[in-house]
Design a protein around this motif. Structure first.
Motif, PDB file in Angstrom:
ATOM      1  N   GLU A   6      61.332  47.608 -13.788  1.00 23.25           N
ATOM      2  CA  GLU A   6      61.045  46.200 -13.518  1.00 23.25           C
ATOM      3  C   GLU A   6      59.572  45.853 -13.702  1.00 23.25           C
ATOM      4  OE1 GLU A   6      62.584  44.846  -9.819  1.00 23.25           O
ATOM      5  OE2 GLU A   6      64.481  45.933 -10.012  1.00 23.25           O
ATOM      6  N   CYS A   7      58.716  46.859 -13.626  1.00 28.32           N
ATOM      7  CA  CYS A   7      57.272  46.567 -13.726  1.00 28.32           C
ATOM      8  C   CYS A   7      56.622  47.181 -14.962  1.00 28.32           C
ATOM      9  CB  CYS A   7      56.550  47.021 -12.455  1.00 28.32           C
ATOM     10  SG  CYS A   7      56.771  48.762 -12.065  1.00 28.32           S
ATOM     11  N   TYR A   8      57.436  47.576 -15.964  1.00 26.35           N
ATOM     12  CA  TYR A   8      56.865  48.150 -17.194  1.00 26.35           C
ATOM     13  C   TYR A   8      55.815  47.232 -17.847  1.00 26.35           C
ATOM     14  CZ  TYR A   8      59.346  52.555 -17.886  1.00 26.35           C
ATOM     15  OH  TYR A   8      59.783  53.842 -17.781  1.00 26.35           O
ATOM     16  N   PRO A   9      56.060  45.936 -17.948  1.00 26.24           N
ATOM     17  CA  PRO A   9      55.038  45.081 -18.572  1.00 26.24           C
ATOM     18  C   PRO A   9      53.681  45.188 -17.895  1.00 26.24           C
ATOM     19  CG  PRO A   9      57.108  43.898 -18.388  1.00 26.24           C
ATOM     20  CD  PRO A   9      57.276  45.169 -17.620  1.00 26.24           C
ATOM     21  N   GLN A  10      53.694  45.219 -16.535  1.00 29.16           N
ATOM     22  CA  GLN A  10      52.424  45.327 -15.817  1.00 29.16           C
ATOM     23  C   GLN A  10      51.807  46.715 -15.978  1.00 29.16           C
ATOM     24  OE1 GLN A  10      54.273  44.020 -12.073  1.00 29.16           O
ATOM     25  NE2 GLN A  10      52.743  42.368 -11.982  1.00 29.16           N
TER      26      GLN A  10
END
Length: 839
Positions: free
Chosen positions: A138-142
């Motif tokens: 869920e936080c790969y982009p960040q």
């Protein structure tokens, strides 16, 4: 120690403005977490973190650096003890993204940025250890933004920690989830490949390798990856090169679509197998064997059949361990890359050319005979590399060619090798072919005869390039060595040795005229042929030298002394001298030079002839009568035409050389010259008075060889010699003084005529004594010594004349004591003995 904290109080303190208080609270909280009992339930710690995390994460933005530092360390202490939870992860990652994931640099402190990325690395390790890495999806982009920012950071330690974090993430991430971000991450990593710190480059390569396992193999991204990483195989630091090799090993073992990329992956590993640093080879080689084992297991059915008949060749290179069947199979299916490798052998950078050749060596070593079909594609490039101006590069090219000769199928490549030589009469192809042919086991009589004839042709044996000449001689030597192992008759071998001899002599001749550097190499070839044919070197020259002389063509033109035909003829004369079997042909060639070629060429050839004639009696090896006849013809056709005076500087030079040749012949063929020289006496007076000092010098030296001549014929020569005692050159004056005493006529058999001739000669002797006594007063010690030697001879043979000339000189001389001393030294008192000597 129990885990008891007052969350409300800590939060109030963290909201305050007192830096010391906040740092103290954060430090105590960190120590409390780290020192908590191992068996303590994490529920209480999780409950406390839920109450504190907002204030802790808010401290990441505190204006005091020490507070931010302690805040990160406090959160780390919690994360090390808490179970993985999406809630905690998302909150921390969001905060890190605020501090490190933006385009601009929010966090000014390098040390704090290092702590931020270190915290992300900690979470990756912790969540991976607990088997719950999926929470990152869920936080790969960040996370990716944080990683890219860290990789592009100005602080090397931050960059390396970012790479380490990415490596750890790549080890456990799901490919489908991470793949959308791989290209942007790779692009950031490529910027680190030129980092000035070797450790940073190593970290970047490791991260690229791990990330490559998740990339989409169908796009251009993989192609770019190899293009970016490959140059680091030439990095100055061994550990960087080793990491590139390690990356290749990783891809060969774990890349899902590795079979499609063998051609691009293999160079990363093979280059390390030829690395000059032992630490690179020792690290990569064992893992390369594992790659081969894996490939063998995956293709066992096919490779097992190949292994049965795949024995090493007889001449396999010594001290080289043969690769395993699996390693060989890996390379043999990737030969399409060869053209790309050989193209780099002509790169403008020295290290790129060297690197390409080392890689090519490994390809040949592993591919063996399977590479034969590719020979025609790489022949030209490898040949060009063999003459590379950088010694290390052309030496590596020679090793590759040598290995190809050993491992490639001889019958399949030899015809193309010949074709390359025939089409390209250049040193490059010659060197490449030499190394391959010499190291190979093949070679039939027909092939060697074809090669020997090719080397005998003007395109090869008439070259003026020293490097080219050297490899012609080397290849001829190889032919001789291989001739001992072929099935051929004596006549066939003699034809082969004849072609080798002619080629070698012509190359030696041209080398002699240019520099003389290859004479020893050529001499060893001639010695081998002498040994094989069981004859003397002189007989060998007599037998086959005319064939070499026949190849000297196009002399009927205005050639300079540096023209190839002139250089060839000049060298042949110097190396093989003058022999009876070819003297007639040689004279015809020389006459062409004298008739058509430029002045410099004429002088060059005549000069070499004058030296060669010194060895006449040693090289002619025929009966005296025939030798005298040939000497007469040689002098009448070659020498005598240039003894007469003609105007011009070239005529003067030729006249001088003709006289030098005559002088050399008088010494080299003394007995024959006694019969031939008298016919040339008519030329000597003018030659003794020639304007050129060199001509006069050789003429005065030759005078003493004019023997068995009548008084009438010798008299002009004697007076001309006597006049040279007044020559401007001191050396000629001394030679003239000595020569006068050595002139002896042959008196007539008729007593009446003999008496008249003796009177005439006595008059000459008296005149000579007068002149010698005059020069005895000279202050020059050398001329005085020469005068004494001659007067002693004349006084002994003509005592009466000596007594008379002494008395005459006594009345006119200024230094009577000196004359008296000379008289006592030379006068012979024993009259009867004097008379006997006179008669």
């Amino acid at each position: 120690m129990s885990f008891e904290i007052d969350a409300q109080q800590i939060c109030e303190q963290l909201e305050g403005t007192d830096r010391r208080q906040k740092t103290k609270v954060l430090e105590e909280l960190r120590n409390l977490c780290r020192n908590a009992p191992e068996n303590m339930s994490t529920e209480k710690m999780a409950e406390s973190f839920d109450q504190l995390y907002l204030h802790l994460l808010k401290s990441y933005d505190d204006r005091f650096e020490s507070v931010r530092d302690h805040a990160v360390q406090a959160v780390n202490a919690f994360l090390e003890r808490l179970p993985p939870m999406d809630f905690h992860l998302l909150n921390v990652v969001s905060t890190l993204a605020e501090r490190m994931g933006k385009a601009e640099t929010v966090e000014p402190s390098e040390e704090i940025r290092l702590l931020y990325i270190g915290q992300l690395n900690l979470m990756v390790r912790q969540y991976a250890k607990m088997g719950n890495v999926g929470v990152f999806r869920e936080c790969y982009p960040q996370v990716v933004k944080i990683l890219i920012k860290s990789i592009k950071d100005d602080y090397p330690l931050v960059q390396r920690e970012g790479c380490s974090t990415l490596v750890n993430l790549s080890r456990v991430a799901d490919t489908q989830e991470l793949r959308p971000f791989t290209e942007s991450l790779q692009a950031a990593l490529y910027g680190m490949l030129n980092h000035k710190h070797a450790q940073a480059r190593i970290s970047a390569i490791e991260a690229i390798g791990r990330l490559s396992l998740h990339m989409d193999a169908s796009g251009e991204a993989m192609k770019r990856l190899f293009n970016e990483v490959s140059p680091l195989l030439m990095d100055t630091m061994p550990l960087v090169r080793r990491e590139v090799g390690q990356m290749g090993i990783l891809m060969l073992m774990e890349l899902l679509d590795r079979y499609s990329f063998f051609e691009r992956i293999l160079p990363l590993v093979l280059c390390c197998l030829k690395d000059e640093s032992p630490e690179v080879l020792s690290h990569i080689y064992p893992q390369w064997l594992k790659c081969g084992k894996l490939y063998f297991e995956e293709n066992e059915a096919e490779l097992c059949q190949q292994e049965i008949s795949d024995l090493p060749v007889e001449n396999y290179p010594k001290d080289v361990k043969r690769p395993t069947i699996g390693c060989r199979g890996l390379v043999q299916r990737s030969l399409r890359l060869l053209k790309l490798i050989t193209r780099e052998t002509s790169d403008w950078k020295d290290n790129v050319r060297l690197h390409a050749l080392k890689l090519l060596y490994q390809f040949v070593l592993h591919a063996e005979a399977a590479m034969t079909a590719k020979f025609f594609e790489i022949y030209g490039d490898l040949a060009h590399a063999c003459i590379d101006p950088v010694a290390e590069v052309n030496a590596e090219a020679a090793k590759v060619a040598d290995l190809m000769g050993r491992l490639l199928s001889y019958d399949a490549w030899i015809d193309h090798g010949f074709d390359g030589l025939e089409r390209n009469a250049r040193e490059s192809y010659m060197r490449c072919f030499y190394h391959m042919f010499t190291s190979s086991l093949g070679g039939s009589y027909d092939q060697m005869m074809k090669l020997a004839k090719l080397l005998r042709s003007t395109d090869y044996s008439h070259t003026l390039k020293p490097g080219f000449q050297l490899y012609i001689l080397k290849l001829l030597d190889t032919i001789l060595d291989k001739s001992l192992k072929i099935n051929a008759g004596q006549e066939e071998l003699q034809d082969l040795y004849e072609a080798v001899y002619v080629s070698a002599v012509k190359v030696m001749a041209l080398s002699y005229s240019l520099s003389g550097n290859l004479i020893n190499e050529g001499k060893m070839l001639i010695d081998k042929i002498v040994k094989f044919e069981q004859i003397s070197e002189a007989k060998l020259h007599e037998r086959w030298f005319p064939l070499a002389l026949k190849d000297v063509e196009n002399l009927d033109a205005a050639l300079e002394d540096n023209a190839e035909p002139v250089l060839l003829l000049d060298g042949l004369i110097n190396i093989c001298l003058i022999r009876a079997t070819y003297i007639v042909d040689l004279m015809e060639k020389v006459k062409l030079v004298f008739e058509h070629c430029c002045d410099s060429a004429q002088v060059k050839v005549f000069s070499s002839l004058s030296v060669a004639t010194l060895y006449w009696s040693k090289t002619m090896d025929i009966e005296r009568e025939r030798s005298t006849q040939m000497l007469s013809e040689f002098i009448s056709q070659i020498v005598e035409p240039y003894l007469t005076w003609k105007a011009g500087s070239n005529a003067e030079a030729m006249r001088s050389l003709a006289m030098a040749t005559l002088c050399a012949l008088a010494q080299g063929a003394e007995s024959e010259a006694m019969e031939v020289l008298p016919s040339l006496a008519k030329h000597m007076p003018s030659l003794l008075e020639d304007r050129n000092v060199t001509t006069r010098h050789y003429a005065i030296k030759a005078v003493i060889y004019f023997r068995e001549m009548s008084v009438e014929d010798l008299k002009p020569l004697g007076y001309a010699t006597m006049q040279r005692m007044d020559d401007p050159s001191a050396g000629i004056r001394i030679l003239a003084a000595l020569a006068v005493g050595k002139l002896k006529p042959k008196f007539s058999d008729s007593e009446k005529e003999a008496e008249h001739e003796k009177e005439v000669w006595d008059a000459f002797v008296k005149r000579a004594m007068d002149l010698l006594l005059l020069y005895h007063e000279s202050p020059e010690k050398d001329i005085k010594a020469a005068v004494e030697v001659t007067l002693k001879v004349l006084a002994k043979s003509h005592p009466e004349a000596w007594e008379e000339r002494y008395q005459r000189a006594l009345a006119m001389v200024h230094k009577k004591e000196q004359l008296d001393e000379l008289y006592k030294k030379l006068t012979i008192k024993d009259g009867p003995e004097s008379e006997a000597n006179t008669s």
